[in-house]
Design a protein around this motif. Structure first.
Motif, PDB file in Angstrom:
ATOM      1  N   MET A   1       0.845  -1.208   0.000  1.00 57.95           N
ATOM      2  CA  MET A   1       0.000   0.000   0.000  1.00 57.95           C
ATOM      3  C   MET A   1       0.876   1.251   0.000  1.00 57.95           C
ATOM      4  SD  MET A   1      -2.678  -1.401   2.920  1.00 57.95           S
ATOM      5  CE  MET A   1      -4.019  -0.238   2.684  1.00 57.95           C
ATOM      6  N   MET A   2       1.927   1.232   0.832  1.00 55.52           N
ATOM      7  CA  MET A   2       2.824   2.382   0.919  1.00 55.52           C
ATOM      8  C   MET A   2       3.589   2.593  -0.390  1.00 55.52           C
ATOM      9  SD  MET A   2       2.009   3.548   3.811  1.00 55.52           S
ATOM     10  CE  MET A   2       2.972   5.012   3.459  1.00 55.52           C
ATOM     11  N   SER A   3       4.001   1.478  -1.029  1.00 51.63           N
ATOM     12  CA  SER A   3       4.716   1.590  -2.309  1.00 51.63           C
ATOM     13  C   SER A   3       3.825   2.263  -3.340  1.00 51.63           C
ATOM     14  CB  SER A   3       5.118   0.213  -2.826  1.00 51.63           C
ATOM     15  OG  SER A   3       5.917  -0.448  -1.883  1.00 51.63           O
TER      16      SER A   3
ATOM     17  N   ARG B   1      10.375   9.973  -4.771  1.00 52.09           N
ATOM     18  CA  ARG B   1      11.562   9.166  -5.051  1.00 52.09           C
ATOM     19  C   ARG B   1      11.714   8.056  -4.009  1.00 52.09           C
ATOM     20  NH1 ARG B   1      17.307   8.674  -5.418  1.00 52.09           N
ATOM     21  NH2 ARG B   1      17.755   9.583  -3.378  1.00 52.09           N
ATOM     22  N   ILE B   2      11.906   6.849  -4.487  1.00 47.26           N
ATOM     23  CA  ILE B   2      12.133   5.728  -3.578  1.00 47.26           C
ATOM     24  C   ILE B   2      13.625   5.428  -3.583  1.00 47.26           C
ATOM     25  CG2 ILE B   2      11.555   3.318  -3.060  1.00 47.26           C
ATOM     26  CD1 ILE B   2       8.940   3.689  -4.537  1.00 47.26           C
ATOM     27  N   THR B   3      14.284   5.752  -2.480  1.00 51.06           N
ATOM     28  CA  THR B   3      15.725   5.537  -2.400  1.00 51.06           C
ATOM     29  C   THR B   3      16.017   4.039  -2.344  1.00 51.06           C
ATOM     30  OG1 THR B   3      15.683   5.535  -0.012  1.00 51.06           O
ATOM     31  CG2 THR B   3      16.066   7.660  -1.073  1.00 51.06           C
ATOM     32  N   GLU B   4      17.282   3.697  -2.516  1.00 52.54           N
ATOM     33  CA  GLU B   4      17.674   2.287  -2.497  1.00 52.54           C
ATOM     34  C   GLU B   4      17.308   1.646  -1.150  1.00 52.54           C
ATOM     35  OE1 GLU B   4      21.595   0.338  -4.151  1.00 52.54           O
ATOM     36  OE2 GLU B   4      21.856   0.809  -2.021  1.00 52.54           O
ATOM     37  N   LYS B   5      17.558   2.378  -0.072  1.00 50.13           N
ATOM     38  CA  LYS B   5      17.263   1.839   1.259  1.00 50.13           C
ATOM     39  C   LYS B   5      15.775   1.608   1.446  1.00 50.13           C
ATOM     40  CE  LYS B   5      21.094   3.176   4.127  1.00 50.13           C
ATOM     41  NZ  LYS B   5      21.687   4.261   4.877  1.00 50.13           N
ATOM     42  N   LEU B   6      14.987   2.591   1.026  1.00 51.03           N
ATOM     43  CA  LEU B   6      13.540   2.475   1.185  1.00 51.03           C
ATOM     44  C   LEU B   6      12.999   1.331   0.327  1.00 51.03           C
ATOM     45  CD1 LEU B   6      10.960   3.491   2.434  1.00 51.03           C
ATOM     46  CD2 LEU B   6      10.864   5.315   0.741  1.00 51.03           C
ATOM     47  N   ALA B   7      13.514   1.233  -0.897  1.00 47.09           N
ATOM     48  CA  ALA B   7      13.073   0.144  -1.784  1.00 47.09           C
ATOM     49  C   ALA B   7      13.426  -1.208  -1.171  1.00 47.09           C
ATOM     50  CB  ALA B   7      13.727   0.291  -3.160  1.00 47.09           C
ATOM     51  N   THR B   8      14.624  -1.293  -0.594  1.00 50.17           N
ATOM     52  CA  THR B   8      15.059  -2.547   0.033  1.00 50.17           C
ATOM     53  C   THR B   8      14.141  -2.896   1.207  1.00 50.17           C
ATOM     54  OG1 THR B   8      17.314  -1.922  -0.555  1.00 50.17           O
ATOM     55  CG2 THR B   8      17.062  -3.738   0.998  1.00 50.17           C
ATOM     56  N   ALA B   9      13.828  -1.877   2.015  1.00 48.63           N
ATOM     57  CA  ALA B   9      12.956  -2.108   3.169  1.00 48.63           C
ATOM     58  C   ALA B   9      11.572  -2.555   2.720  1.00 48.63           C
ATOM     59  CB  ALA B   9      12.860  -0.831   4.000  1.00 48.63           C
TER      60      ALA B   9
ATOM     61  N   LEU C   1       5.403 -13.825  -1.862  1.00 48.93           N
ATOM     62  CA  LEU C   1       4.193 -13.808  -2.692  1.00 48.93           C
ATOM     63  C   LEU C   1       3.441 -15.125  -2.685  1.00 48.93           C
ATOM     64  CD1 LEU C   1       5.679 -11.855  -5.742  1.00 48.93           C
ATOM     65  CD2 LEU C   1       4.357 -10.900  -3.871  1.00 48.93           C
ATOM     66  N   ALA C   2       3.717 -15.987  -1.712  1.00 52.36           N
ATOM     67  CA  ALA C   2       3.043 -17.281  -1.668  1.00 52.36           C
ATOM     68  C   ALA C   2       1.780 -17.208  -0.826  1.00 52.36           C
ATOM     69  CB  ALA C   2       3.984 -18.342  -1.113  1.00 52.36           C
ATOM     70  N   ARG C   3       1.771 -16.330   0.184  1.00 54.70           N
ATOM     71  CA  ARG C   3       0.664 -16.318   1.133  1.00 54.70           C
ATOM     72  C   ARG C   3      -0.149 -15.036   1.005  1.00 54.70           C
ATOM     73  NH1 ARG C   3       2.586 -15.990   7.188  1.00 54.70           N
ATOM     74  NH2 ARG C   3       3.049 -13.887   6.514  1.00 54.70           N
TER      75      ARG C   3
ATOM     76  N   PHE D   1       6.194  -5.509  -5.963  1.00 54.15           N
ATOM     77  CA  PHE D   1       7.405  -6.331  -5.954  1.00 54.15           C
ATOM     78  C   PHE D   1       8.252  -6.040  -7.199  1.00 54.15           C
ATOM     79  CE2 PHE D   1       9.824 -10.118  -6.922  1.00 54.15           C
ATOM     80  CZ  PHE D   1      10.257 -10.574  -5.689  1.00 54.15           C
ATOM     81  N   SER D   2       7.623  -6.057  -8.380  1.00 57.60           N
ATOM     82  CA  SER D   2       8.413  -5.873  -9.599  1.00 57.60           C
ATOM     83  C   SER D   2       8.879  -4.429  -9.762  1.00 57.60           C
ATOM     84  CB  SER D   2       7.663  -6.366 -10.840  1.00 57.60           C
ATOM     85  OG  SER D   2       6.362  -5.892 -10.844  1.00 57.60           O
ATOM     86  N   HIS D   3       8.139  -3.488  -9.164  1.00 66.22           N
ATOM     87  CA  HIS D   3       8.607  -2.095  -9.212  1.00 66.22           C
ATOM     88  C   HIS D   3       9.823  -1.897  -8.291  1.00 66.22           C
ATOM     89  CE1 HIS D   3       7.797   2.229 -10.023  1.00 66.22           C
ATOM     90  NE2 HIS D   3       8.544   2.358  -8.935  1.00 66.22           N
ATOM     91  N   LEU D   4       9.766  -2.533  -7.113  1.00 63.87           N
ATOM     92  CA  LEU D   4      10.815  -2.321  -6.108  1.00 63.87           C
ATOM     93  C   LEU D   4      12.076  -3.117  -6.415  1.00 63.87           C
ATOM     94  CD1 LEU D   4       8.501  -2.614  -2.968  1.00 63.87           C
ATOM     95  CD2 LEU D   4       9.563  -0.501  -3.799  1.00 63.87           C
ATOM     96  N   TRP D   5      11.890  -4.276  -7.030  1.00 61.99           N
ATOM     97  CA  TRP D   5      12.998  -5.214  -7.263  1.00 61.99           C
ATOM     98  C   TRP D   5      14.241  -4.547  -7.854  1.00 61.99           C
ATOM     99  CZ3 TRP D   5      14.188 -10.090  -5.906  1.00 61.99           C
ATOM    100  CH2 TRP D   5      15.202 -10.734  -6.623  1.00 61.99           C
ATOM    101  N   PRO D   6      14.092  -3.800  -8.989  1.00 62.01           N
ATOM    102  CA  PRO D   6      15.305  -3.197  -9.565  1.00 62.01           C
ATOM    103  C   PRO D   6      15.881  -2.055  -8.726  1.00 62.01           C
ATOM    104  CG  PRO D   6      13.372  -2.595 -10.850  1.00 62.01           C
ATOM    105  CD  PRO D   6      12.900  -3.563  -9.831  1.00 62.01           C
TER     106      PRO D   6
END
Ligand SMILES: [Mn+2]
Length: 460
Positions: free
Chosen positions: A267-269, A278-286, A298-300, A310-315
């Protein structure tokens, strides 16, 4: 690149301008004599044909090095073209743009892709409605908090990665810092992986007392809702964002409760993405770690929205950091603590007591506590150390009758903060208070007293 455009109308012309480059060689074949807007400029040759015959097609010499676009109002008109191209020794790739329902067996014709232009555009437009909705919500959220000089970001008593990441996202959204808008808990971070996460991301969760709540102008809750806390603790909550069910009986200025999300981090993403923040590297990792841990990769109980986040944050994320969070490594110094733990262990029945003495880092204590359950027949363990004038105790229970959280609260909450769950708990209190309370002086006596107290109450 040579392009051949076969068209029985020019309605989709605006959509293909991005496909063809100025340096490309373009041949346009108008099929079926329709009238068209004379303002449409063609970058290359224009042929007008009532029908297309195999002979005429052969003269164009189209090969697999070229590209063919078909713009069809009446797909049937191009059957012969498709047939001819597929029989060719060197079939070109064909993009078939239409607004009609059309089935082409692409298994038999691997070189053809059918694109339904209106439904493709429609999908994008539908997504834009959704984006507008989220962007407006993000703006409303920002407005709710932007005027406040201090914002308390509340999480559960033992905040997990989803809660921590969501708290960081709130800080990013309002441009807050850990002083004016701390991520807070009334309990403490207990799990070893979560402590590693805080260290790696260089962020913190502040343990606050109920008395401190009133010092903040506004309260935000992420991944948790007011009824979770003792009644009357949070009368005025400005913002609640959560993916757990809504327990009726409270209101907030801004509420976004949605159980169709696998994680609050998702939701926050969405807020950050739609709001163009801007989503910094640290924030994206978190946030990625929050999505991964809450949905068990993504299983549950996850949805396409979690997958999209997930796919937006991954890179954007730091994957080395991510793997260090889920499997914290041991450096030589930490290994020494393990050796010390094994040397200084005491078994009383299936209760394991480990005394580490003074430690240079507090996160080694919960790490050793996790490890301690692997030693012998241990079903309940207490790993204790002294860090910056405080005694820190990590309790772990794996099948023992004793409730670790209750035990910690009963024995130690009078001296500092203590609590947790049935299976894991933590206590932290000043060494000096313990020494005074029990009338002991030396560290050796402290160790012995703790062992006595604990081994008496942990059941076999
Ligand atoms: Mn969650």
């Amino acid at each position: 690149m040579r392009y051949f455009l076969f068209a029985d109308h020019f309605g989709f012309m605006p959509f293909i301008s991005g496909l063809v480059d100025i340096t490309d060689d373009m041949t346009v074949i108008k099929v079926g004599g329709f009238t068209h807007d004379n303002n449409i400029k063609f970058p290359g040759r224009l042929f007008e044909r009532e029908n297309i015959s195999p002979d005429w097609l052969a003269r164009l010499n189209i090969s697999r090095e070229d590209r063919v676009l078909i713009m069809a109002q009446d797909p049937k008109r191009f059957d012969l073209l498709i047939d001819h191209m597929s029989k060719s020794d060197s079939p070109p790739p064909i993009l078939f743009l239409t607004d009609k329902a059309m089935a082409i067996s692409t298994g038999a014709l691997p070189n053809i892709s059918v694109v339904n232009v209106p439904s493709m555009v429609g999908l994008h437009l539908a997504n834009e409605w959704r984006l507008i909705g989220i962007r407006e919500k993000a703006y409303r959220l920002w407005r709710t908090l932007s005027s406040a000089s201090s914002v308390l970001i509340m999480t559960q008593d033992d905040p997990d990665p989803d809660a921590i990441a969501s708290g960081m996202a709130i800080q990013a959204l309002i441009g807050g810092d850990p002083d004016s808008s701390p991520i807070a808990t009334l309990g403490q971070v207990i799990r070893n992986e979560n402590i590693a996460m805080l260290r790696l991301l260089d962020t913190s969760v502040r343990t606050i007392s109920p008395e401190e709540i009133g010092q903040f102008e506004k309260v935000v809750m992420v991944d948790v809702q007011p009824p979770y806390f003792d009644e009357g603790l949070f009368e005025n909550v400005a913002v609640v964002i959560d993916h757990h069910p809504y327990p009726p009986g409270y209101e907030a200025e801004f509420m976004d409760i949605n159980v169709s999300y696998g994680a609050t981090s998702t939701m926050m993403s969405e807020y950050l993405i739609a709001g163009g923040i801007r989503i910094t590297e640290k924030l994206a990792t978190a946030l990625l770690y929050g999505v991964i841990t809450d949905t068990m990769l993504l299983a549950r109980e996850s949805s396409s929205k979690d997958f999209e986040a997930f796919s937006h944050l991954w890179p954007l994320a730091n994957h080395q950091m991510l793997s260090s969070m889920s499997r914290p490594r041991l450096n030589p110094e930490e290994l020494n603590y393990f050796v010390r733990a094994i040397h200084n262990r005491r078994m009383v029945g299936d209760f394991l007591f480990v005394w580490l003495g003074y430690v240079k880092r507090d996160d080694i204590i919960p790490r050793l506590a996790d490890f301690s359950l692997q030693i012998g027949d241990t079903s309940f363990s207490a790993v204790c150390g002294v860090y910056q004038d405080n005694i820190i105790i990590s309790l772990r229970n794996n099948g023992n009758k004793t409730d670790a959280g209750k035990l910690a609260a009963t024995l130690f909450s009078g001296m500092g903060s203590a609590g947790g769950h049935r299976t894991m708990a933590k206590a932290i209190f000043p060494l000096e208070i313990f020494q005074k309370t029990h009338g002991v002086k030396s560290i050796k006596q402290v160790k012995k007293t703790l062992l006595d107290i604990l081994s008496k109450v942990v059941s076999d």
